[in-house]
Design an enzyme around this catalytic site. Structure first.
Site, PDB file in Angstrom:
ATOM      1  N   ARG A 109     -72.122  53.096  91.452  1.00  0.00           N
ATOM      2  CA  ARG A 109     -71.565  54.443  91.495  1.00  0.00           C
ATOM      3  C   ARG A 109     -70.077  54.389  91.201  1.00  0.00           C
ATOM      4  O   ARG A 109     -69.334  53.709  91.909  1.00  0.00           O
ATOM      5  CB  ARG A 109     -71.814  55.063  92.873  1.00  0.00           C
ATOM      6  CG  ARG A 109     -71.617  56.567  92.858  1.00  0.00           C
ATOM      7  CD  ARG A 109     -71.702  57.175  94.232  1.00  0.00           C
ATOM      8  NE  ARG A 109     -72.959  56.890  94.906  1.00  0.00           N
ATOM      9  CZ  ARG A 109     -73.227  57.293  96.139  1.00  0.00           C
ATOM     10  NH1 ARG A 109     -72.338  57.968  96.841  1.00  0.00           N
ATOM     11  NH2 ARG A 109     -74.374  56.995  96.701  1.00  0.00           N
ATOM     12  N   THR A 113     -65.831  59.359  89.682  1.00  0.00           N
ATOM     13  CA  THR A 113     -66.724  60.451  89.257  1.00  0.00           C
ATOM     14  C   THR A 113     -67.972  60.560  90.131  1.00  0.00           C
ATOM     15  O   THR A 113     -68.676  61.571  90.076  1.00  0.00           O
ATOM     16  CB  THR A 113     -67.202  60.217  87.812  1.00  0.00           C
ATOM     17  OG1 THR A 113     -67.990  59.006  87.801  1.00  0.00           O
ATOM     18  CG2 THR A 113     -66.036  60.077  86.858  1.00  0.00           C
ATOM     19  N   ASP A 205     -80.288  50.997 105.315  1.00  0.00           N
ATOM     20  CA  ASP A 205     -80.012  50.484 103.974  1.00  0.00           C
ATOM     21  C   ASP A 205     -81.161  49.571 103.558  1.00  0.00           C
ATOM     22  O   ASP A 205     -81.326  48.468 104.107  1.00  0.00           O
ATOM     23  CB  ASP A 205     -78.679  49.719 103.957  1.00  0.00           C
ATOM     24  CG  ASP A 205     -78.285  49.337 102.535  1.00  0.00           C
ATOM     25  OD1 ASP A 205     -79.073  48.633 101.869  1.00  0.00           O
ATOM     26  OD2 ASP A 205     -77.206  49.748 102.097  1.00  0.00           O
ATOM     27  N   ASP A 208     -80.173  45.952 102.327  1.00  0.00           N
ATOM     28  CA  ASP A 208     -79.762  45.074 103.424  1.00  0.00           C
ATOM     29  C   ASP A 208     -80.951  44.664 104.277  1.00  0.00           C
ATOM     30  O   ASP A 208     -81.049  43.511 104.714  1.00  0.00           O
ATOM     31  CB  ASP A 208     -78.705  45.762 104.294  1.00  0.00           C
ATOM     32  CG  ASP A 208     -77.327  45.741 103.651  1.00  0.00           C
ATOM     33  OD1 ASP A 208     -77.097  44.872 102.779  1.00  0.00           O
ATOM     34  OD2 ASP A 208     -76.499  46.586 104.004  1.00  0.00           O
TER      35      ASP A 208
HETATM   36  N1  URA Z   1     -80.116  53.777  99.961  1.00  0.00           N
HETATM   37  C1  URA Z   1     -80.565  53.189 101.098  1.00  0.00           C
HETATM   38  O1  URA Z   1     -80.776  51.983 101.121  1.00  0.00           O
HETATM   39  N2  URA Z   1     -80.758  53.946 102.175  1.00  0.00           N
HETATM   40  C2  URA Z   1     -80.538  55.278 102.185  1.00  0.00           C
HETATM   41  O2  URA Z   1     -80.759  55.933 103.211  1.00  0.00           O
HETATM   42  C3  URA Z   1     -80.065  55.875 100.998  1.00  0.00           C
HETATM   43  C4  URA Z   1     -79.871  55.100  99.894  1.00  0.00           C
END
Ligand code: URA
Length: 214
Positions: A109, A113, A205, A208
């Protein structure tokens, strides 16, 4: 399912999928179990995603007699993983469809922007001739998924699907706007995105948790 969010949305409501997803969501589920469950759910998703693959009859010999038996017709699948968490989904799908080709798209990302920028792309040469399933466990803002699908269209792909474990309504709306013809498969549509673009209640995440990096 609420087809007003996305016109071509399939929710995998099977009890086994929902049960496994609940274990994945739990804070205390460890990395190894999380990864194994992602793989199992992805295999079940692949079963649903490939339900309408065309088949053709071919002549074979059983130990007892010849017969015409169904096989999948034509070129098969390409699974395109959005790095890095998509790899956790692709590996489960490959368990079910081991001959599938695999492509990778890397996007980050842009901090100014907020738009996705491609930093890596590797696709099979004949990707345009295949059914392409783009995978990312979390459809959050939808910008990465939309960018990946646009990139694949630019590569000539006409037969595209998108698969995720969890979707936010915001991400579904973005895909409905950008790629309304691409069917989306998900195991749940959660409440909303938070201010950090995490899906709530979500599972945290996904990268992770899959790779144990936090
Ligand atoms: N990416 C993730 O790993 N978890 C989220 O909640 C949103 C995007």
């Amino acid at each position: 399912m609420d087809q007003t969010i996305h016109p071509r949305l399939t929710l995998l409501s099977h009890p086994l999928v929902q049960h496994k997803l609940t274990i994945m969501r739990r804070r205390e589920t460890p990395t190894g179990e999380f990864r194994a469950l992602a793989r199992e759910i992805s295999m079940l998703m692949a079963y649903e995603l490939t339900r309408d693959l065309p088949v053709e009859a071919v002549p074979i010999d059983t130990p007892l007699e010849p017969m015409m038996a169904p096989t999948i017709a034509g070129k098969k699948l390409c699974i395109v993983s959005i790095l890095r968490a998509g790899d956790g989904i692709a590996s489960g799908m490959l368990d079910l469809v081991p001959s599938a080709r695999v492509g990778h798209v890397g996007l980050y990302r842009d901090p100014v922007t907020q738009r996705p920028v491609e930093y890596y792309l590797k696709l099979p040469d004949d990707v345009a001739e295949r059914l392409v399933i783009v995978v990312d466990p979390m459809l959050a803002t939808g910008h990465s998924a939309a960018a990946a699908l646009s990139r694949l269209r630019a590569a000539g792909c006409a037969n595209l699907r998108f698969a995720c474990l969890l979707a936010a309504p915001e991400g579904l709306a973005v895909l409905a706007q950008a790629h309304p013809d691409v069917p989306v498969f998900t195991c749940a549509v959660d409440r909303a995105l938070d201010e950090h673009a995490y899906i709530r209640p979500g599972l945290g995440d996904a990268g992770d948790r899959l790779f144990g990096t936090k």
